[in-house]
Design an enzyme around this catalytic site. Structure first.
Site, PDB file in Angstrom:
ATOM      1  N   HIS A   1      71.334  34.387  -8.523  1.00  0.00           N
ATOM      2  CA  HIS A   1      72.475  35.129  -9.090  1.00  0.00           C
ATOM      3  C   HIS A   1      72.026  36.355  -9.867  1.00  0.00           C
ATOM      4  O   HIS A   1      72.777  36.888 -10.685  1.00  0.00           O
ATOM      5  CB  HIS A   1      73.294  34.199 -10.017  1.00  0.00           C
ATOM      6  CG  HIS A   1      74.022  33.138  -9.256  1.00  0.00           C
ATOM      7  ND1 HIS A   1      74.371  31.935  -9.824  1.00  0.00           N
ATOM      8  CD2 HIS A   1      74.432  33.070  -7.966  1.00  0.00           C
ATOM      9  CE1 HIS A   1      74.988  31.178  -8.911  1.00  0.00           C
ATOM     10  NE2 HIS A   1      75.037  31.850  -7.780  1.00  0.00           N
TER      11      HIS A   1
ATOM     12  N   ARG B   1      80.242  24.609 -17.558  1.00  0.00           N
ATOM     13  CA  ARG B   1      81.248  23.543 -17.387  1.00  0.00           C
ATOM     14  C   ARG B   1      80.884  22.352 -18.267  1.00  0.00           C
ATOM     15  O   ARG B   1      79.799  22.319 -18.841  1.00  0.00           O
ATOM     16  CB  ARG B   1      81.306  23.131 -15.896  1.00  0.00           C
ATOM     17  CG  ARG B   1      81.762  24.297 -15.020  1.00  0.00           C
ATOM     18  CD  ARG B   1      81.627  24.054 -13.536  1.00  0.00           C
ATOM     19  NE  ARG B   1      81.936  25.311 -12.827  1.00  0.00           N
ATOM     20  CZ  ARG B   1      81.052  26.300 -12.660  1.00  0.00           C
ATOM     21  NH1 ARG B   1      79.815  26.166 -13.104  1.00  0.00           N
ATOM     22  NH2 ARG B   1      81.395  27.423 -12.036  1.00  0.00           N
TER      23      ARG B   1
ATOM     24  N   ALA C   1      72.451  25.878 -15.192  1.00  0.00           N
ATOM     25  CA  ALA C   1      72.600  26.167 -16.627  1.00  0.00           C
ATOM     26  C   ALA C   1      72.077  25.043 -17.513  1.00  0.00           C
ATOM     27  O   ALA C   1      71.626  25.267 -18.641  1.00  0.00           O
ATOM     28  CB  ALA C   1      74.078  26.422 -16.940  1.00  0.00           C
TER      29      ALA C   1
HETATM   30  N1  APR Z   1      69.707  18.612 -19.543  1.00  0.00           N
HETATM   31  C1  APR Z   1      69.990  18.452 -18.217  1.00  0.00           C
HETATM   32  N2  APR Z   1      71.212  18.727 -17.673  1.00  0.00           N
HETATM   33  C2  APR Z   1      72.158  19.177 -18.520  1.00  0.00           C
HETATM   34  C3  APR Z   1      71.929  19.373 -19.911  1.00  0.00           C
HETATM   35  C4  APR Z   1      70.631  19.058 -20.415  1.00  0.00           C
HETATM   36  N3  APR Z   1      70.319  19.199 -21.711  1.00  0.00           N
HETATM   37  N4  APR Z   1      73.093  19.826 -20.477  1.00  0.00           N
HETATM   38  C5  APR Z   1      73.992  19.934 -19.480  1.00  0.00           C
HETATM   39  N5  APR Z   1      73.444  19.539 -18.302  1.00  0.00           N
HETATM   40  C6  APR Z   1      74.050  19.525 -16.974  1.00  0.00           C
HETATM   41  C7  APR Z   1      75.520  19.202 -16.943  1.00  0.00           C
HETATM   42  O1  APR Z   1      75.732  17.798 -16.815  1.00  0.00           O
HETATM   43  C8  APR Z   1      75.967  19.951 -15.665  1.00  0.00           C
HETATM   44  O2  APR Z   1      75.769  19.137 -14.515  1.00  0.00           O
HETATM   45  O3  APR Z   1      73.932  20.849 -16.488  1.00  0.00           O
HETATM   46  C9  APR Z   1      74.997  21.138 -15.603  1.00  0.00           C
HETATM   47  C10 APR Z   1      75.651  22.450 -16.007  1.00  0.00           C
HETATM   48  O4  APR Z   1      76.616  22.738 -15.033  1.00  0.00           O
HETATM   49  P1  APR Z   1      77.290  24.185 -14.985  1.00  0.00           P
HETATM   50  O5  APR Z   1      77.625  24.625 -16.354  1.00  0.00           O
HETATM   51  O6  APR Z   1      78.346  24.127 -13.919  1.00  0.00           O
HETATM   52  O7  APR Z   1      76.089  25.134 -14.507  1.00  0.00           O
HETATM   53  P2  APR Z   1      75.639  25.507 -13.043  1.00  0.00           P
HETATM   54  O8  APR Z   1      75.679  24.305 -12.141  1.00  0.00           O
HETATM   55  O9  APR Z   1      74.352  26.222 -13.178  1.00  0.00           O
HETATM   56  O10 APR Z   1      76.779  26.572 -12.594  1.00  0.00           O
HETATM   57  C11 APR Z   1      76.557  27.266 -11.384  1.00  0.00           C
HETATM   58  O11 APR Z   1      78.460  28.664 -11.922  1.00  0.00           O
HETATM   59  O12 APR Z   1      79.653  29.967 -13.417  1.00  0.00           O
HETATM   60  C12 APR Z   1      78.750  29.995 -12.375  1.00  0.00           C
HETATM   61  O13 APR Z   1      77.190  31.689 -11.917  1.00  0.00           O
HETATM   62  C13 APR Z   1      77.448  30.619 -12.788  1.00  0.00           C
HETATM   63  O14 APR Z   1      75.192  30.067 -12.074  1.00  0.00           O
HETATM   64  C14 APR Z   1      76.418  29.516 -12.553  1.00  0.00           C
HETATM   65  C15 APR Z   1      77.104  28.660 -11.512  1.00  0.00           C
END
Ligand code: APR
Length: 244
Positions: free
Chosen positions: A117, A34, A22
């Protein structure tokens, strides 16, 4: 300089694969799940659990619509998505495995995208199996129903659902083949997607990670940590790779 080192490793690599979460879409206006701005701080993730969806389709859809259809509508790819597409065009990236369902990698021009996903663009009727583009379905009345009367479900993976077989096979194959695995914007919280970087490492890949903060991988697996926002870091990497 970690960016220069990362670019040199990528240029000399045999098979580079990106793994995105994300965080790569945050600068396109889509909140992460998160962290301080995380969607799971505002909404209950149970809305995306299969059992809850079956028993409370209207309540589940009210959250799904807010998160994935009201937010996503106007999101556009950013420089991080575009940098990955450019790397692929220059033969420096073999595939993108994404946990995201926002279609932004494809809209940025990436061609070999593995959607671990699924994708939010299509809805699937749980009764007759018909698929319809979400933009053609009226979401004013929830849950949206198919012409057969069945309830539509977004065609992305809910908690408790299996990962699409083809996506899973292709993703784990990439983890076996890659000699560089480029992680961008993921906490590494959700199985089985979170196993992919471990699998890549086990097969000898160098792990390069782009994140604004440490993740579950940073101290355990990451060889080069490029701290910062995905757009800024990927613009820097694109420059170091001499691709425009
Ligand atoms: N640039 C780089 N990284 C970033 C930025 C940014 N601008 N903003 C946030 N992040 C990082 C955060 O530090 C965090 O490590 O992106 C990550 C987002 O983490 P999550 O929200 O947990 O997303 P993700 O890892 O993709 O979640 C996995 O969880 O809810 C489920 O299915 C959903 O695919 C998702 C899965």
């Amino acid at each position: 300089m970690p960016l220069t080192a990362a670019a040199r490793i990528i240029r000399n690599a045999r098979h580079v694969t990106a793994f995105t979460g994300a965080g790569i879409s945050v600068e396109s206006g889509i909140p992460p799940f998160r962290g301080t701005e995380g969607l799971w701080n505002r909404y209950d993730p149970q809305s995306l659990e299969m059992s809850y969806f079956h028993s409370h389709p209207r309540e589940s859809w009210e959250v799904i619509k807010k998160i994935f259809y009201d937010f996503f509508g106007e999101a556009r790819p950013n420089d991080a998505h575009r940098a990955l597409a450019l790397m692929e065009q220059h033969g420096l990236l073999h595939a993108v495995i994404t946990q995201n369902i926002d279609n932004l990698h494809q809209e940025a021009g990436s061609r070999n995208v593995i959607e671990f996903h699924g994708n939010s663009q299509m809805l699937l009727c749980l009764d007759c199996g018909a698929r319809r583009p979400a933009r053609e379905v009226d979401l004013a009345v929830l849950p949206p129903r198919c012409t057969c009367g069945g309830v539509y479900k977004p065609d992305f993976v809910f908690f408790g659902e299996m990962i699409p077989e083809d996506a899973s096979m292709r993703a784990f194959r990439e983890a076996e083949l890659a000699d560089v695995f480029l992680l961008i914007g993921t906490t590494g919280e959700v199985m089985p997607a979170s196993l992919l970087p471990e699998e890549a490492k086990r097969h000898g890949a160098m792990i390069i990670e782009v994140n604004t903060e440490a993740s579950n991988y940073t101290t355990r697996l990451t060889d080069i940590f490029l701290e910062g926002k995905a757009t800024a870091v990927m613009r820097g990497l694109r420059t170091e790779l001499l691709i425009m």
